[in-house]
Write a protein that holds these residues in place. Structure first.
Motif, PDB file in Angstrom:
ATOM      1  N   MET A 156      10.151  46.014  -8.739  1.00 40.10           N
ATOM      2  CA  MET A 156      11.448  45.808  -8.136  1.00 40.10           C
ATOM      3  C   MET A 156      11.394  44.517  -7.337  1.00 40.10           C
ATOM      4  SD  MET A 156      12.125  48.412  -4.908  1.00 40.10           S
ATOM      5  CE  MET A 156      10.606  49.280  -5.098  1.00 40.10           C
ATOM      6  N   HIS A 157      12.491  43.822  -7.313  1.00 44.89           N
ATOM      7  CA  HIS A 157      12.588  42.576  -6.560  1.00 44.89           C
ATOM      8  C   HIS A 157      13.507  42.800  -5.362  1.00 44.89           C
ATOM      9  CE1 HIS A 157      12.502  38.284  -5.855  1.00 44.89           C
ATOM     10  NE2 HIS A 157      13.793  38.343  -5.673  1.00 44.89           N
ATOM     11  N   ILE A 158      13.049  42.401  -4.187  1.00 45.09           N
ATOM     12  CA  ILE A 158      13.819  42.586  -2.957  1.00 45.09           C
ATOM     13  C   ILE A 158      14.168  41.214  -2.404  1.00 45.09           C
ATOM     14  CG2 ILE A 158      13.831  43.569  -0.638  1.00 45.09           C
ATOM     15  CD1 ILE A 158      11.477  45.391  -1.666  1.00 45.09           C
ATOM     16  N   ASP A 159      15.459  40.988  -2.163  1.00 42.80           N
ATOM     17  CA  ASP A 159      15.926  39.755  -1.534  1.00 42.80           C
ATOM     18  C   ASP A 159      16.407  40.079  -0.134  1.00 42.80           C
ATOM     19  OD1 ASP A 159      15.667  37.811  -3.638  1.00 42.80           O
ATOM     20  OD2 ASP A 159      17.380  38.774  -4.623  1.00 42.80           O
ATOM     21  N   ILE A 160      16.008  39.242   0.821  1.00 39.50           N
ATOM     22  CA  ILE A 160      16.466  39.382   2.207  1.00 39.50           C
ATOM     23  C   ILE A 160      17.180  38.105   2.605  1.00 39.50           C
ATOM     24  CG2 ILE A 160      15.759  39.584   4.612  1.00 39.50           C
ATOM     25  CD1 ILE A 160      13.390  41.213   3.674  1.00 39.50           C
ATOM     26  N   GLU A 161      18.360  38.254   3.151  1.00 40.77           N
ATOM     27  CA  GLU A 161      19.107  37.117   3.671  1.00 40.77           C
ATOM     28  C   GLU A 161      18.900  37.105   5.191  1.00 40.77           C
ATOM     29  OE1 GLU A 161      23.626  35.377   3.732  1.00 40.77           O
ATOM     30  OE2 GLU A 161      23.115  36.917   2.262  1.00 40.77           O
ATOM     31  N   GLU A 162      17.876  36.372   5.627  1.00 40.43           N
ATOM     32  CA  GLU A 162      17.513  36.364   7.048  1.00 40.43           C
ATOM     33  C   GLU A 162      18.652  35.900   7.945  1.00 40.43           C
ATOM     34  OE1 GLU A 162      13.879  34.379   7.988  1.00 40.43           O
ATOM     35  OE2 GLU A 162      12.732  35.530   6.524  1.00 40.43           O
ATOM     36  N   ASP A 163      19.451  34.947   7.475  1.00 37.99           N
ATOM     37  CA  ASP A 163      20.559  34.442   8.288  1.00 37.99           C
ATOM     38  C   ASP A 163      21.613  35.514   8.555  1.00 37.99           C
ATOM     39  OD1 ASP A 163      19.353  31.976   8.435  1.00 37.99           O
ATOM     40  OD2 ASP A 163      20.543  31.110   6.812  1.00 37.99           O
ATOM     41  N   ALA A 164      21.696  36.514   7.680  1.00 33.93           N
ATOM     42  CA  ALA A 164      22.682  37.581   7.852  1.00 33.93           C
ATOM     43  C   ALA A 164      22.146  38.728   8.712  1.00 33.93           C
ATOM     44  CB  ALA A 164      23.115  38.120   6.494  1.00 33.93           C
ATOM     45  N   CYS A 165      20.823  38.879   8.769  1.00 31.60           N
ATOM     46  CA  CYS A 165      20.200  39.992   9.486  1.00 31.60           C
ATOM     47  C   CYS A 165      20.574  39.964  10.965  1.00 31.60           C
ATOM     48  CB  CYS A 165      18.681  39.927   9.327  1.00 31.60           C
ATOM     49  SG  CYS A 165      17.798  41.257  10.191  1.00 31.60           S
ATOM     50  N   ILE A 166      20.951  41.151  11.485  1.00 24.82           N
ATOM     51  CA  ILE A 166      21.301  41.255  12.908  1.00 24.82           C
ATOM     52  C   ILE A 166      20.246  42.021  13.705  1.00 24.82           C
ATOM     53  CG2 ILE A 166      23.769  41.019  12.484  1.00 24.82           C
ATOM     54  CD1 ILE A 166      23.986  44.091  12.856  1.00 24.82           C
TER      55      ILE A 166
ATOM     56  N   GLN B  37      17.444  49.329  10.825  1.00 24.75           N
ATOM     57  CA  GLN B  37      17.646  50.468   9.939  1.00 24.75           C
ATOM     58  C   GLN B  37      16.736  50.408   8.720  1.00 24.75           C
ATOM     59  OE1 GLN B  37      19.628  53.236  10.645  1.00 24.75           O
ATOM     60  NE2 GLN B  37      19.476  52.173  12.601  1.00 24.75           N
ATOM     61  N   CYS B  38      16.434  49.205   8.252  1.00 24.24           N
ATOM     62  CA  CYS B  38      15.554  49.037   7.097  1.00 24.24           C
ATOM     63  C   CYS B  38      14.145  49.513   7.423  1.00 24.24           C
ATOM     64  CB  CYS B  38      15.542  47.586   6.629  1.00 24.24           C
ATOM     65  SG  CYS B  38      15.118  46.404   7.924  1.00 24.24           S
ATOM     66  N   VAL B  39      13.681  49.204   8.602  1.00 32.03           N
ATOM     67  CA  VAL B  39      12.332  49.606   9.018  1.00 32.03           C
ATOM     68  C   VAL B  39      12.257  51.127   9.154  1.00 32.03           C
ATOM     69  CG1 VAL B  39      10.575  49.375  10.808  1.00 32.03           C
ATOM     70  CG2 VAL B  39      11.944  47.402  10.160  1.00 32.03           C
ATOM     71  N   LEU B  40      13.307  51.735   9.637  1.00 34.27           N
ATOM     72  CA  LEU B  40      13.333  53.196   9.746  1.00 34.27           C
ATOM     73  C   LEU B  40      13.322  53.856   8.372  1.00 34.27           C
ATOM     74  CD1 LEU B  40      15.930  53.645  12.627  1.00 34.27           C
ATOM     75  CD2 LEU B  40      13.460  53.949  12.755  1.00 34.27           C
ATOM     76  N   ALA B  41      14.026  53.268   7.408  1.00 34.17           N
ATOM     77  CA  ALA B  41      14.128  53.848   6.073  1.00 34.17           C
ATOM     78  C   ALA B  41      12.891  53.581   5.220  1.00 34.17           C
ATOM     79  CB  ALA B  41      15.373  53.315   5.357  1.00 34.17           C
ATOM     80  N   ALA B  42      12.294  52.411   5.376  1.00 38.61           N
ATOM     81  CA  ALA B  42      11.162  52.028   4.524  1.00 38.61           C
ATOM     82  C   ALA B  42      10.120  51.249   5.325  1.00 38.61           C
ATOM     83  CB  ALA B  42      11.658  51.204   3.334  1.00 38.61           C
ATOM     84  N   PRO B  43       9.412  51.911   6.221  1.00 34.44           N
ATOM     85  CA  PRO B  43       8.455  51.221   7.096  1.00 34.44           C
ATOM     86  C   PRO B  43       7.247  50.631   6.358  1.00 34.44           C
ATOM     87  CG  PRO B  43       8.287  53.591   7.385  1.00 34.44           C
ATOM     88  CD  PRO B  43       9.477  53.342   6.503  1.00 34.44           C
TER      89      PRO B  43
ATOM     90  N   GLU C  10      16.096  51.324  -1.441  1.00 39.42           N
ATOM     91  CA  GLU C  10      17.539  51.411  -1.687  1.00 39.42           C
ATOM     92  C   GLU C  10      18.255  52.003  -0.479  1.00 39.42           C
ATOM     93  OE1 GLU C  10      17.901  53.444  -5.432  1.00 39.42           O
ATOM     94  OE2 GLU C  10      17.549  51.595  -6.555  1.00 39.42           O
ATOM     95  N   GLU C  11      17.643  52.986   0.162  1.00 44.69           N
ATOM     96  CA  GLU C  11      18.216  53.571   1.378  1.00 44.69           C
ATOM     97  C   GLU C  11      18.287  52.515   2.477  1.00 44.69           C
ATOM     98  OE1 GLU C  11      19.862  56.296   4.048  1.00 44.69           O
ATOM     99  OE2 GLU C  11      19.644  56.434   1.888  1.00 44.69           O
ATOM    100  N   ALA C  12      17.249  51.716   2.594  1.00 45.74           N
ATOM    101  CA  ALA C  12      17.240  50.642   3.596  1.00 45.74           C
ATOM    102  C   ALA C  12      18.375  49.657   3.340  1.00 45.74           C
ATOM    103  CB  ALA C  12      15.901  49.912   3.567  1.00 45.74           C
ATOM    104  N   ALA C  13      18.569  49.275   2.093  1.00 51.05           N
ATOM    105  CA  ALA C  13      19.645  48.351   1.747  1.00 51.05           C
ATOM    106  C   ALA C  13      21.009  48.967   2.060  1.00 51.05           C
ATOM    107  CB  ALA C  13      19.561  47.962   0.278  1.00 51.05           C
ATOM    108  N   ASN C  14      21.169  50.247   1.775  1.00 52.32           N
ATOM    109  CA  ASN C  14      22.437  50.925   2.054  1.00 52.32           C
ATOM    110  C   ASN C  14      22.704  51.072   3.545  1.00 52.32           C
ATOM    111  OD1 ASN C  14      23.113  51.258  -0.646  1.00 52.32           O
ATOM    112  ND2 ASN C  14      22.048  53.215  -0.795  1.00 52.32           N
ATOM    113  N   ARG C  15      21.647  51.249   4.333  1.00 52.51           N
ATOM    114  CA  ARG C  15      21.801  51.419   5.784  1.00 52.51           C
ATOM    115  C   ARG C  15      22.066  50.103   6.520  1.00 52.51           C
ATOM    116  NH1 ARG C  15      17.162  55.178   8.438  1.00 52.51           N
ATOM    117  NH2 ARG C  15      17.581  57.122   7.319  1.00 52.51           N
TER     118      ARG C  15
ATOM    119  N   ARG D  32      24.313  44.053   5.446  1.00 53.22           N
ATOM    120  CA  ARG D  32      24.159  43.908   3.990  1.00 53.22           C
ATOM    121  C   ARG D  32      23.246  42.718   3.655  1.00 53.22           C
ATOM    122  NH1 ARG D  32      25.007  48.602   3.588  1.00 53.22           N
ATOM    123  NH2 ARG D  32      27.082  49.487   3.436  1.00 53.22           N
ATOM    124  N   ALA D  33      22.139  42.617   4.393  1.00 55.25           N
ATOM    125  CA  ALA D  33      21.210  41.502   4.246  1.00 55.25           C
ATOM    126  C   ALA D  33      20.093  41.768   3.232  1.00 55.25           C
ATOM    127  CB  ALA D  33      20.594  41.169   5.616  1.00 55.25           C
ATOM    128  N   ILE D  34      20.080  42.967   2.632  1.00 56.12           N
ATOM    129  CA  ILE D  34      19.020  43.337   1.699  1.00 56.12           C
ATOM    130  C   ILE D  34      19.625  43.652   0.335  1.00 56.12           C
ATOM    131  CG2 ILE D  34      17.195  45.006   1.193  1.00 56.12           C
ATOM    132  CD1 ILE D  34      17.091  45.532   4.258  1.00 56.12           C
TER     133      ILE D  34
END
Length: 65
Positions: free
Chosen positions: A1-11, A15-21, A49-54, A58-60
Motif C-alpha cells: 500500500m502507498h501512503i501519501d501525507i500532505e504535511e502542509d495540510a496537517c493540523i 487521530q492518525c497516531v491513535l488509529a495506526a501507531p 484507512e481508519e487513520a485517513a478517515n479520522r 484530510r491530509a492522508i
C-alpha cells in the motif's frame, strides 16, 4: 500500500497516531504527522484507512494494495 501525507495540510490533531501507531508518528515540535513505516504491512491496512478517515484535515491518502 502507498501512503501519501500532505504535511502542509496537517493540523496535528493526532487521530492518525491513535488509529495506526505502528505506521504514523508526530513531530514533537509541531505535531505534524510523519510515517514511521513508509512500507506499512498489509496487516495495517484497516488501521491506515481508519487513520485517513479520522484525519480532520484530510491530509492522508491511501493507494494500492
Amino acid at each position: 500500500m502507498h501512503i501519501d501525507i500532505e504535511e502542509d495540510a496537517c493540523i496535528g490533531a493526532g487521530q492518525c497516531v491513535l488509529a495506526a501507531p505502528v505506521v504514523f508518528g508526530q513531530r514533537e515540535d509541531d505535531g505534524i504527522v510523519f510515517l514511521l513505516a513508509p512500507d506499512a504491512p498489509a496487516s495495517e491496512r484497516a488501521n491506515v484507512e481508519e487513520a485517513a478517515n479520522r484525519c480532520p484535515a484530510r491530509a492522508i491518502r491511501v493507494n494500492g494494495g
